[in-house]
Scaffold this motif. Structure first.
Motif, PDB file in Angstrom:
ATOM      1  N   THR A  26       1.027  -1.447  -0.007  1.00 42.22           N
ATOM      2  CA  THR A  26      -0.053   0.151   0.196  1.00 42.22           C
ATOM      3  C   THR A  26       0.743   1.224   0.194  1.00 42.22           C
ATOM      4  OG1 THR A  26      -1.943  -0.959   1.616  1.00 42.22           O
ATOM      5  CG2 THR A  26      -1.443   1.596   0.974  1.00 42.22           C
ATOM      6  N   VAL A  27       1.920   1.492   1.025  1.00 40.47           N
ATOM      7  CA  VAL A  27       2.622   2.672   0.798  1.00 40.47           C
ATOM      8  C   VAL A  27       3.675   2.867  -0.501  1.00 40.47           C
ATOM      9  CG1 VAL A  27       4.430   2.928   1.684  1.00 40.47           C
ATOM     10  CG2 VAL A  27       3.280   2.179   3.048  1.00 40.47           C
ATOM     11  N   PHE A  28       3.983   2.089  -0.836  1.00 40.01           N
ATOM     12  CA  PHE A  28       4.848   1.480  -2.014  1.00 40.01           C
ATOM     13  C   PHE A  28       4.026   2.132  -3.427  1.00 40.01           C
ATOM     14  CE2 PHE A  28       8.088  -0.271  -0.023  1.00 40.01           C
ATOM     15  CZ  PHE A  28       9.053   0.735   0.394  1.00 40.01           C
ATOM     16  N   GLY A  29       2.606   1.486  -3.427  1.00 36.66           N
ATOM     17  CA  GLY A  29       1.835   2.110  -4.586  1.00 36.66           C
ATOM     18  C   GLY A  29       0.979   3.144  -4.162  1.00 36.66           C
ATOM     19  N   LEU A  30       0.912   3.633  -2.894  1.00 38.90           N
ATOM     20  CA  LEU A  30       0.661   4.917  -3.417  1.00 38.90           C
ATOM     21  C   LEU A  30       1.538   5.637  -3.613  1.00 38.90           C
ATOM     22  CD1 LEU A  30      -1.748   6.852  -1.852  1.00 38.90           C
ATOM     23  CD2 LEU A  30      -0.710   6.401   0.166  1.00 38.90           C
ATOM     24  N   LEU A  31       3.001   5.767  -2.892  1.00 40.87           N
ATOM     25  CA  LEU A  31       3.772   6.914  -3.675  1.00 40.87           C
ATOM     26  C   LEU A  31       3.805   6.863  -5.266  1.00 40.87           C
ATOM     27  CD1 LEU A  31       6.607   5.571  -0.939  1.00 40.87           C
ATOM     28  CD2 LEU A  31       5.193   7.674  -1.402  1.00 40.87           C
ATOM     29  N   LEU A  32       3.880   5.425  -5.911  1.00 45.23           N
ATOM     30  CA  LEU A  32       3.851   5.547  -7.689  1.00 45.23           C
ATOM     31  C   LEU A  32       2.786   5.872  -7.941  1.00 45.23           C
ATOM     32  CD1 LEU A  32       5.090   2.256  -8.070  1.00 45.23           C
ATOM     33  CD2 LEU A  32       6.406   3.874  -7.975  1.00 45.23           C
ATOM     34  N   VAL A  34       0.690   8.973  -6.071  1.00 39.53           N
ATOM     35  CA  VAL A  34       0.580  10.011  -6.290  1.00 39.53           C
ATOM     36  C   VAL A  34       1.617  10.242  -7.343  1.00 39.53           C
ATOM     37  CG1 VAL A  34       1.515  11.348  -4.829  1.00 39.53           C
ATOM     38  CG2 VAL A  34       0.149  10.176  -3.728  1.00 39.53           C
ATOM     39  N   ILE A  35       2.995   9.939  -7.937  1.00 41.42           N
ATOM     40  CA  ILE A  35       3.740  10.358  -9.039  1.00 41.42           C
ATOM     41  C   ILE A  35       3.015  10.172 -10.552  1.00 41.42           C
ATOM     42  CG2 ILE A  35       5.609   9.843 -10.285  1.00 41.42           C
ATOM     43  CD1 ILE A  35       6.741   9.023  -8.008  1.00 41.42           C
ATOM     44  N   GLY A  36       2.307   9.091 -10.287  1.00 41.83           N
ATOM     45  CA  GLY A  36       1.477   8.787 -12.172  1.00 41.83           C
ATOM     46  C   GLY A  36       0.080  10.215 -11.685  1.00 41.83           C
ATOM     47  N   PHE A 112      -3.761   3.400  -7.030  1.00 43.33           N
ATOM     48  CA  PHE A 112      -4.042   4.832  -6.263  1.00 43.33           C
ATOM     49  C   PHE A 112      -3.834   5.680  -6.871  1.00 43.33           C
ATOM     50  CE2 PHE A 112      -2.897   1.828  -2.780  1.00 43.33           C
ATOM     51  CZ  PHE A 112      -3.607   2.329  -2.475  1.00 43.33           C
ATOM     52  N   THR A 113      -3.123   5.589  -8.576  1.00 47.47           N
ATOM     53  CA  THR A 113      -3.297   6.747  -9.539  1.00 47.47           C
ATOM     54  C   THR A 113      -4.258   7.361  -9.275  1.00 47.47           C
ATOM     55  OG1 THR A 113      -0.804   5.939 -10.052  1.00 47.47           O
ATOM     56  CG2 THR A 113      -2.431   7.956 -11.475  1.00 47.47           C
ATOM     57  N   GLU A 114      -5.175   6.680 -10.297  1.00 52.27           N
ATOM     58  CA  GLU A 114      -6.860   7.180 -10.515  1.00 52.27           C
ATOM     59  C   GLU A 114      -7.603   8.070  -8.716  1.00 52.27           C
ATOM     60  OE1 GLU A 114      -9.805   8.250 -12.328  1.00 52.27           O
ATOM     61  OE2 GLU A 114      -8.209   7.281 -12.900  1.00 52.27           O
ATOM     62  N   MET A 115      -7.357   7.431  -7.933  1.00 55.70           N
ATOM     63  CA  MET A 115      -8.137   7.938  -6.757  1.00 55.70           C
ATOM     64  C   MET A 115      -7.515   8.568  -5.931  1.00 55.70           C
ATOM     65  SD  MET A 115      -6.989   6.103  -2.435  1.00 55.70           S
ATOM     66  CE  MET A 115      -5.398   7.401  -2.378  1.00 55.70           C
ATOM     67  N   VAL A 116      -6.132   8.935  -6.654  1.00 58.89           N
ATOM     68  CA  VAL A 116      -5.751  10.185  -5.727  1.00 58.89           C
ATOM     69  C   VAL A 116      -5.245  11.308  -6.858  1.00 58.89           C
ATOM     70  CG1 VAL A 116      -2.960  11.438  -5.947  1.00 58.89           C
ATOM     71  CG2 VAL A 116      -3.211   9.586  -4.782  1.00 58.89           C
ATOM     72  N   LEU A 155     -10.002   9.388   1.225  1.00 62.87           N
ATOM     73  CA  LEU A 155     -10.402   8.100   2.606  1.00 62.87           C
ATOM     74  C   LEU A 155     -11.658   6.749   2.568  1.00 62.87           C
ATOM     75  CD1 LEU A 155      -9.100   7.076   5.122  1.00 62.87           C
ATOM     76  CD2 LEU A 155     -10.658   8.640   6.048  1.00 62.87           C
ATOM     77  N   PRO A 156     -11.967   7.056   1.958  1.00 60.08           N
ATOM     78  CA  PRO A 156     -13.321   5.625   1.333  1.00 60.08           C
ATOM     79  C   PRO A 156     -12.396   5.314   1.406  1.00 60.08           C
ATOM     80  CG  PRO A 156     -14.967   8.095   1.230  1.00 60.08           C
ATOM     81  CD  PRO A 156     -13.298   8.363   1.552  1.00 60.08           C
ATOM     82  N   ASN A 157     -12.111   5.363  -0.347  1.00 59.78           N
ATOM     83  CA  ASN A 157     -11.769   4.366  -1.579  1.00 59.78           C
ATOM     84  C   ASN A 157     -10.286   4.193  -0.388  1.00 59.78           C
ATOM     85  OD1 ASN A 157     -13.359   5.181  -3.659  1.00 59.78           O
ATOM     86  ND2 ASN A 157     -12.035   6.526  -4.359  1.00 59.78           N
ATOM     87  N   PHE A 158      -9.514   4.268  -0.462  1.00 55.18           N
ATOM     88  CA  PHE A 158      -8.445   4.234   0.396  1.00 55.18           C
ATOM     89  C   PHE A 158      -8.462   2.902   1.038  1.00 55.18           C
ATOM     90  CE2 PHE A 158      -5.094   4.161   3.886  1.00 55.18           C
ATOM     91  CZ  PHE A 158      -3.730   4.251   3.190  1.00 55.18           C
ATOM     92  N   GLY A 159      -9.934   2.979   2.435  1.00 52.05           N
ATOM     93  CA  GLY A 159     -10.254   2.265   2.963  1.00 52.05           C
ATOM     94  C   GLY A 159     -10.019   0.640   2.146  1.00 52.05           C
ATOM     95  N   ASN A 160     -11.392   1.525   0.597  1.00 54.25           N
ATOM     96  CA  ASN A 160     -11.128  -0.368   0.145  1.00 54.25           C
ATOM     97  C   ASN A 160     -10.169  -1.372  -0.636  1.00 54.25           C
ATOM     98  OD1 ASN A 160     -13.597   0.086   0.756  1.00 54.25           O
ATOM     99  ND2 ASN A 160     -14.110   2.052  -0.989  1.00 54.25           N
ATOM    100  N   LEU A 161      -9.353   0.183  -1.246  1.00 54.56           N
ATOM    101  CA  LEU A 161      -7.529  -0.142  -1.467  1.00 54.56           C
ATOM    102  C   LEU A 161      -7.068  -1.061  -1.020  1.00 54.56           C
ATOM    103  CD1 LEU A 161      -7.151   2.430  -4.359  1.00 54.56           C
ATOM    104  CD2 LEU A 161      -8.126   0.710  -4.129  1.00 54.56           C
ATOM    105  N   PHE A 162      -6.900  -1.071   1.210  1.00 48.24           N
ATOM    106  CA  PHE A 162      -5.878  -1.451   1.752  1.00 48.24           C
ATOM    107  C   PHE A 162      -6.817  -1.935   2.080  1.00 48.24           C
ATOM    108  CE2 PHE A 162      -5.002  -1.777   6.477  1.00 48.24           C
ATOM    109  CZ  PHE A 162      -3.508  -2.182   6.338  1.00 48.24           C
ATOM    110  N   ILE A 163      -7.542  -2.649   1.961  1.00 43.22           N
ATOM    111  CA  ILE A 163      -7.974  -3.778   2.354  1.00 43.22           C
ATOM    112  C   ILE A 163      -8.297  -5.120   1.349  1.00 43.22           C
ATOM    113  CG2 ILE A 163     -11.140  -5.248   2.194  1.00 43.22           C
ATOM    114  CD1 ILE A 163     -11.796  -3.061   4.347  1.00 43.22           C
TER     115      ILE A 163
END
Length: 230
Positions: A26-32, A34-36, A112-116, A155-163
């Protein structure tokens, strides 16, 4: 039932590895992500096109295949690259979790790219203009103005992606990472009690995901109240 209960301790001891896989991917996927997202929002000519190609490819490949590619292909690529610069690298000491996390993070990054991107675009464009008007740089504007507001939306989408990452971590068993599913598989192969063990890990996954789902719902409500009073 007694067999399931007797093996709960064994399965529970594998929970930290499952959570570690989910957290790292999740951490590394989120970093990628954000960049995307920033590449897409700012429409950097080459980077935006490459990001779109990357997202299209990753979304079309199953996570299991990405794990296999990372596990079997990444070491060969690294060794070949080392030879081109005159280095001889051995990768036998690299834990299998590294390859699993790499693949799962890449798979998560596409979402995560689409979420961010959606979360940032939900913030009024005037916020960025106002931040720059008072002398903030683009980076400061994102850090102090845009991101804090975008987090509430994301946050709602982040929660779903983390699960989803927690559930997706079960695929790491194919490369020998001893998380919950791998532990259950090994015990099932030894005892031939597949149904009991798979029911047991289903319950464990359900409890874990319900727990984190509740945490994200509480956090979402608190952030929503904060935003309403801001």
């Amino acid at each position: 039932m007694s067999y399931m209960i007797s093996n709960l301790g064994l399965l529970i001891r594998a929970i930290p590895m499952t959570l570690w896989l989910a957290l790292l991917s999740t951490v590394f996927g989120l970093l990628l992500g954000v960049i995307g997202a920033l590449f897409q929002i700012h429409k950097t000519p080459i980077c935006a096109k490459l990001t779109m190609i990357y997202l299209t490819i990753i979304r079309g490949i199953p996570a299991l295949i990405l794990i296999y590619v990372a596990y079997y292909g990444l070491p060969k690529f690294i060794i070949a690259f080392g030879r081109t610069i005159g280095q001889t690298w051995t990768l036998n000491t690299i834990p299998n979790i590294v390859f699993a996390v790499t693949a799962l993070a890449i798979e998560r990054s596409a979402y995560f790219t689409e979420m961010v991107r959606s979360a940032i675009l939900s913030v009024d464009a005037g916020q960025m203009e106002a931040a720059k008007a008072v002398g903030m740089t683009t980076l400061q504007s994102y850090r102090r103005v845009i991101f804090p507001q975008a987090i509430v939306t994301a946050l709602p989408n982040f929660g779903n992606l983390f699960i989803g990452a927690i559930k997706g971590s079960s695929l790491a068993y194919v490369v020998g990472v001893m998380e919950i599913t791998a532990t259950a598989n090994i015990e099932a192969c030894r005892s031939y009690r597949y149904i009991e063990l798979y029911v047991a890990i289903s319950i464990i996954y359900w409890v874990i995901n319900t727990f984190f789902g509740q945490i994200f719902r509480i956090s979402e409500k608190k952030l929503s109240r904060y935003k309403a009073h801001a």
